[in-house]
Design a protein around this motif. Structure first.
Motif, PDB file in Angstrom:
ATOM      1  N   UNK A 136      -0.826 -64.087  22.482  1.00 49.10           N
ATOM      2  CA  UNK A 136      -1.677 -63.775  23.641  1.00 49.10           C
ATOM      3  C   UNK A 136      -2.300 -62.391  23.501  1.00 49.10           C
ATOM      4  N   UNK A 137      -1.558 -61.461  22.896  1.00 47.64           N
ATOM      5  CA  UNK A 137      -2.022 -60.080  22.754  1.00 47.64           C
ATOM      6  C   UNK A 137      -2.593 -59.791  21.368  1.00 47.64           C
ATOM      7  N   UNK A 138      -2.717 -60.840  20.544  1.00 47.10           N
ATOM      8  CA  UNK A 138      -3.255 -60.698  19.189  1.00 47.10           C
ATOM      9  C   UNK A 138      -2.491 -59.636  18.380  1.00 47.10           C
ATOM     10  N   UNK A 139      -1.171 -59.730  18.418  1.00 48.04           N
ATOM     11  CA  UNK A 139      -0.294 -58.791  17.709  1.00 48.04           C
ATOM     12  C   UNK A 139       0.223 -59.426  16.420  1.00 48.04           C
ATOM     13  N   UNK A 140       0.764 -58.585  15.575  1.00 53.96           N
ATOM     14  CA  UNK A 140       1.479 -59.039  14.395  1.00 53.96           C
ATOM     15  C   UNK A 140       2.968 -58.831  14.659  1.00 53.96           C
ATOM     16  N   UNK A 141       3.784 -59.517  13.886  1.00 48.37           N
ATOM     17  CA  UNK A 141       5.220 -59.385  14.063  1.00 48.37           C
ATOM     18  C   UNK A 141       5.961 -59.386  12.748  1.00 48.37           C
ATOM     19  N   UNK A 142       7.163 -58.864  12.819  1.00 49.20           N
ATOM     20  CA  UNK A 142       8.043 -58.840  11.645  1.00 49.20           C
ATOM     21  C   UNK A 142       9.363 -59.486  12.026  1.00 49.20           C
ATOM     22  N   UNK A 143       9.776 -60.440  11.223  1.00 52.56           N
ATOM     23  CA  UNK A 143      11.111 -61.006  11.373  1.00 52.56           C
ATOM     24  C   UNK A 143      12.028 -60.088  10.568  1.00 52.56           C
ATOM     25  N   UNK A 161      10.758 -48.225  14.659  1.00 54.05           N
ATOM     26  CA  UNK A 161       9.586 -47.848  13.855  1.00 54.05           C
ATOM     27  C   UNK A 161       8.561 -48.971  13.878  1.00 54.05           C
ATOM     28  N   UNK A 162       9.039 -50.196  13.742  1.00 51.47           N
ATOM     29  CA  UNK A 162       8.136 -51.352  13.729  1.00 51.47           C
ATOM     30  C   UNK A 162       7.433 -51.502  15.078  1.00 51.47           C
ATOM     31  N   UNK A 163       8.188 -51.395  16.167  1.00 52.10           N
ATOM     32  CA  UNK A 163       7.562 -51.546  17.485  1.00 52.10           C
ATOM     33  C   UNK A 163       6.619 -50.388  17.787  1.00 52.10           C
ATOM     34  N   UNK A 164       6.924 -49.191  17.294  1.00 56.69           N
ATOM     35  CA  UNK A 164       6.019 -48.054  17.488  1.00 56.69           C
ATOM     36  C   UNK A 164       4.697 -48.263  16.746  1.00 56.69           C
ATOM     37  N   UNK A 165       4.708 -49.108  15.734  1.00 57.60           N
ATOM     38  CA  UNK A 165       3.479 -49.449  15.012  1.00 57.60           C
ATOM     39  C   UNK A 165       2.704 -50.562  15.717  1.00 57.60           C
ATOM     40  N   UNK A 166       3.208 -50.994  16.879  1.00 54.18           N
ATOM     41  CA  UNK A 166       2.502 -52.000  17.657  1.00 54.18           C
ATOM     42  C   UNK A 166       2.795 -53.431  17.259  1.00 54.18           C
ATOM     43  N   UNK A 167       3.883 -53.627  16.531  1.00 52.22           N
ATOM     44  CA  UNK A 167       4.254 -54.980  16.108  1.00 52.22           C
ATOM     45  C   UNK A 167       5.501 -55.437  16.861  1.00 52.22           C
ATOM     46  N   UNK A 168       5.630 -56.734  16.961  1.00 45.58           N
ATOM     47  CA  UNK A 168       6.825 -57.326  17.577  1.00 45.58           C
ATOM     48  C   UNK A 168       7.919 -57.469  16.523  1.00 45.58           C
ATOM     49  N   UNK A 169       9.147 -57.410  16.962  1.00 47.88           N
ATOM     50  CA  UNK A 169      10.295 -57.607  16.074  1.00 47.88           C
ATOM     51  C   UNK A 169      11.058 -58.842  16.542  1.00 47.88           C
TER      52      UNK A 169
END
Length: 176
Positions: free
Chosen positions: A91-98, A117-125
């Motif tokens: 919905x927010x056009x984000x990227x994510x890292x498993x 660090x990952x979330x501060x880069x604007x990605x979901x974990x």
């Protein structure tokens, strides 16, 4: 559904090397519990605990059934949260890292705050167990697929590989 042979030997290592157990007259119990078979867990716990404690078969059955129900509820909650995060990402056009790792990798002293660090880069974990159920991985694999954690990791990797907005990072402290 096998466990790491190193990990399964930890109780024996403790029993045979921690002198405080004997010095302080501590009862150290280490029955083998096959957590993939609730029936055998009940039998082993009854055998081990009834030697030292006034416990009944009914009490063991009730406790084990409650524990497995809670485990299943936890697993479903993790999966639902993973699906919720994926929906929000899209919905927010984000990227994510498993961020895949063993349970002890949740400890910030071990993972060094990588998830922050990952979330501060604007990605979901996400965790591997929050997405592994979304995989349609075909088995058998060309690897020995006997470890529960690795089986889940393969499923998560298959799912991540099919998603353009996800990447997978595996945390490893040591390898077997």
């Amino acid at each position: 559904h096998y466990n790491c042979p190193i990990v399964t030997s930890y109780p024996e290592t403790i029993k045979n090397n921690v002198e405080a157990l004997e010095e302080n007259h501590i009862t150290f119990m280490n029955p083998f519990l096959n957590l993939n078979d609730a029936g055998s867990v009940k039998q082993e716990l009854l055998a081990a605990l009834s030697e030292k404690f006034p416990v009944t078969k009914e009490q063991i059955d009730e406790a084990v059934d409650a524990a497995y129900a809670e485990l299943e509820a936890y697993r479903l909650e993790v999966q639902q949260k993973g699906e919720e995060i994926l929906k929000t990402m899209r919905e927010k056009n984000m990227r994510g890292i498993v961020l895949a790792g063993r349970p002890y990798h949740v400890d910030p002293e071990i993972n060094h705050g990588l998830e922050k660090i990952i979330t501060e880069l604007g990605m979901a974990v996400l965790s591997e167990d929050s997405v592994a159920h979304l995989s349609q991985l075909k088995r058998p694999l060309r690897v020995l697929d006997q470890w529960s954690y690795h089986s889940r990791l393969y499923d998560a990797a298959e799912f991540v590989g099919s998603q353009p907005d996800l990447a997978l990072v595996q945390l490893v402290s040591f390898g077997c």
